[in-house]
Write a protein that holds these residues in place. Structure first.
Motif, PDB file in Angstrom:
ATOM      1  N   LYS A   3      13.934  -5.176 -25.249  1.00 52.36           N
ATOM      2  CA  LYS A   3      14.321  -5.094 -23.842  1.00 52.36           C
ATOM      3  C   LYS A   3      15.158  -3.860 -23.575  1.00 52.36           C
ATOM      4  O   LYS A   3      14.987  -3.195 -22.556  1.00 52.36           O
ATOM      5  N   SER A   4      16.065  -3.522 -24.444  1.00 51.31           N
ATOM      6  CA  SER A   4      16.904  -2.347 -24.228  1.00 51.31           C
ATOM      7  C   SER A   4      16.067  -1.068 -24.338  1.00 51.31           C
ATOM      8  O   SER A   4      16.294  -0.116 -23.598  1.00 51.31           O
ATOM      9  N   PHE A   5      15.119  -1.033 -25.247  1.00 53.92           N
ATOM     10  CA  PHE A   5      14.242   0.133 -25.354  1.00 53.92           C
ATOM     11  C   PHE A   5      13.415   0.293 -24.082  1.00 53.92           C
ATOM     12  O   PHE A   5      13.273   1.392 -23.556  1.00 53.92           O
ATOM     13  N   THR A   6      12.877  -0.801 -23.555  1.00 60.55           N
ATOM     14  CA  THR A   6      12.095  -0.768 -22.325  1.00 60.55           C
ATOM     15  C   THR A   6      12.984  -0.317 -21.162  1.00 60.55           C
ATOM     16  O   THR A   6      12.555   0.470 -20.318  1.00 60.55           O
ATOM     17  N   LEU A   7      14.206  -0.817 -21.126  1.00 60.08           N
ATOM     18  CA  LEU A   7      15.139  -0.436 -20.069  1.00 60.08           C
ATOM     19  C   LEU A   7      15.465   1.059 -20.144  1.00 60.08           C
ATOM     20  O   LEU A   7      15.440   1.760 -19.127  1.00 60.08           O
ATOM     21  N   TYR A   8      15.761   1.574 -21.347  1.00 55.94           N
ATOM     22  CA  TYR A   8      16.043   2.995 -21.524  1.00 55.94           C
ATOM     23  C   TYR A   8      14.813   3.852 -21.164  1.00 55.94           C
ATOM     24  O   TYR A   8      14.937   4.892 -20.523  1.00 55.94           O
ATOM     25  N   PHE A  10      12.410   3.039 -19.088  1.00 51.15           N
ATOM     26  CA  PHE A  10      12.226   2.947 -17.643  1.00 51.15           C
ATOM     27  C   PHE A  10      13.199   3.880 -16.916  1.00 51.15           C
ATOM     28  O   PHE A  10      12.819   4.603 -16.004  1.00 51.15           O
ATOM     29  N   ILE A  11      14.454   3.879 -17.329  1.00 44.11           N
ATOM     30  CA  ILE A  11      15.466   4.745 -16.713  1.00 44.11           C
ATOM     31  C   ILE A  11      15.108   6.219 -16.942  1.00 44.11           C
ATOM     32  O   ILE A  11      15.210   7.051 -16.035  1.00 44.11           O
ATOM     33  N   LEU A  12      14.649   6.537 -18.150  1.00 48.17           N
ATOM     34  CA  LEU A  12      14.256   7.905 -18.457  1.00 48.17           C
ATOM     35  C   LEU A  12      13.073   8.341 -17.597  1.00 48.17           C
ATOM     36  O   LEU A  12      13.061   9.460 -17.052  1.00 48.17           O
ATOM     37  N   LEU A  13      12.090   7.491 -17.416  1.00 48.14           N
ATOM     38  CA  LEU A  13      10.928   7.822 -16.583  1.00 48.14           C
ATOM     39  C   LEU A  13      11.324   7.997 -15.123  1.00 48.14           C
ATOM     40  O   LEU A  13      10.822   8.898 -14.435  1.00 48.14           O
ATOM     41  N   ASN A  17      10.895  11.445 -13.033  1.00 52.61           N
ATOM     42  CA  ASN A  17      10.192  11.473 -11.750  1.00 52.61           C
ATOM     43  C   ASN A  17      11.062  12.063 -10.641  1.00 52.61           C
ATOM     44  O   ASN A  17      10.582  12.830  -9.803  1.00 52.61           O
ATOM     45  N   ILE A  18      12.335  11.697 -10.627  1.00 54.03           N
ATOM     46  CA  ILE A  18      13.246  12.235  -9.606  1.00 54.03           C
ATOM     47  C   ILE A  18      13.383  13.747  -9.758  1.00 54.03           C
ATOM     48  O   ILE A  18      13.288  14.500  -8.788  1.00 54.03           O
ATOM     49  N   PHE A  19      13.602  14.213 -10.990  1.00 54.83           N
ATOM     50  CA  PHE A  19      13.733  15.654 -11.212  1.00 54.83           C
ATOM     51  C   PHE A  19      12.429  16.392 -10.887  1.00 54.83           C
ATOM     52  O   PHE A  19      12.453  17.473 -10.306  1.00 54.83           O
ATOM     53  N   THR A  20      11.300  15.829 -11.236  1.00 53.39           N
ATOM     54  CA  THR A  20      10.010  16.451 -10.933  1.00 53.39           C
ATOM     55  C   THR A  20       9.799  16.533  -9.427  1.00 53.39           C
ATOM     56  O   THR A  20       9.374  17.567  -8.899  1.00 53.39           O
ATOM     57  N   TYR A  21      10.110  15.453  -8.712  1.00 52.02           N
ATOM     58  CA  TYR A  21       9.966  15.441  -7.257  1.00 52.02           C
ATOM     59  C   TYR A  21      10.864  16.507  -6.619  1.00 52.02           C
ATOM     60  O   TYR A  21      10.427  17.257  -5.734  1.00 52.02           O
ATOM     61  N   MET A  22      12.098  16.585  -7.053  1.00 48.62           N
ATOM     62  CA  MET A  22      13.030  17.564  -6.497  1.00 48.62           C
ATOM     63  C   MET A  22      12.556  18.996  -6.783  1.00 48.62           C
ATOM     64  O   MET A  22      12.607  19.858  -5.916  1.00 48.62           O
TER      65      MET A  22
END
Length: 166
Positions: A3-8, A10-13, A17-22
């Motif tokens: 769960k922590s790996f999936t959470l990390y 997800f946060i990384l993705l 995405n935010i940086f790519t959009y900007m």
């Protein structure tokens, strides 16, 4: 752990995405600004070149309404279209280049083995022509008067001739 790996992940993705959009949105704005600046420069240079062309053609029969009216005058016996006159005058002057001693209207006698011939002609108005001539080694310019005779023949007269130093 899963769960922590999936959470990390997800946060990384999400951050990626935010940086790519900007980045992409700023790049589009940058390209639009660059396009607008380039377009403005091109429009300014086209306007500048148009103004220069208008200034350069100021002394030209095509743009001189007073000289055009000379040929369309109601006083004259006949009307001559200046659009047809310019090529005829130019052709008659260039045909004289076939003379074995060179064009007689350059205002210069043959100096060397080559004869003087007219290269370029510009009809300035209803009376004057400026022409460029050379013999391959020496260049000059001549100012001519031209007349359209009653029989529609064209005669020329040398006003001034200038031969440039080598």
């Amino acid at each position: 752990m899963k769960k922590s790996f999936t959470l990390y992940a997800f946060i990384l993705l999400v951050l990626i995405n935010i940086f790519t959009y900007m980045f992409l949105s700023k790049e589009v704005k940058f390209e639009q600004n660059r396009y607008e600046k380039t377009t403005k420069k091109l429009r300014d240079s086209v306007a500048l070149m148009t103004d220069k062309l208008i200034d350069a053609n100021y002394f030209s029969l095509e743009n001189n309404e007073n000289a055009q009216n000379y040929f369309d005058s109601a006083i004259a016996n006949k009307t001559i279209a200046y659009e047809k006159l310019i090529p005829v005058v130019t052709e008659k002057l260039m045909d004289l280049n076939a003379n074995p001693k060179g064009n007689p209207y350059v205002g210069q006698d043959q100096i060397g083995v080559n004869k003087f011939v007219i290269n370029k002609v510009k009809v300035l108005n209803h009376r004057w022509i400026i022409a460029d001539y050379s013999d391959g080694k020496m260049w000059g310019e001549v100012l001519l008067k031209y007349f359209v005779n009653e029989d529609e023949s064209i005669s020329f007269e040398v006003m001034q001739s200038l031969l440039y130093a080598q």
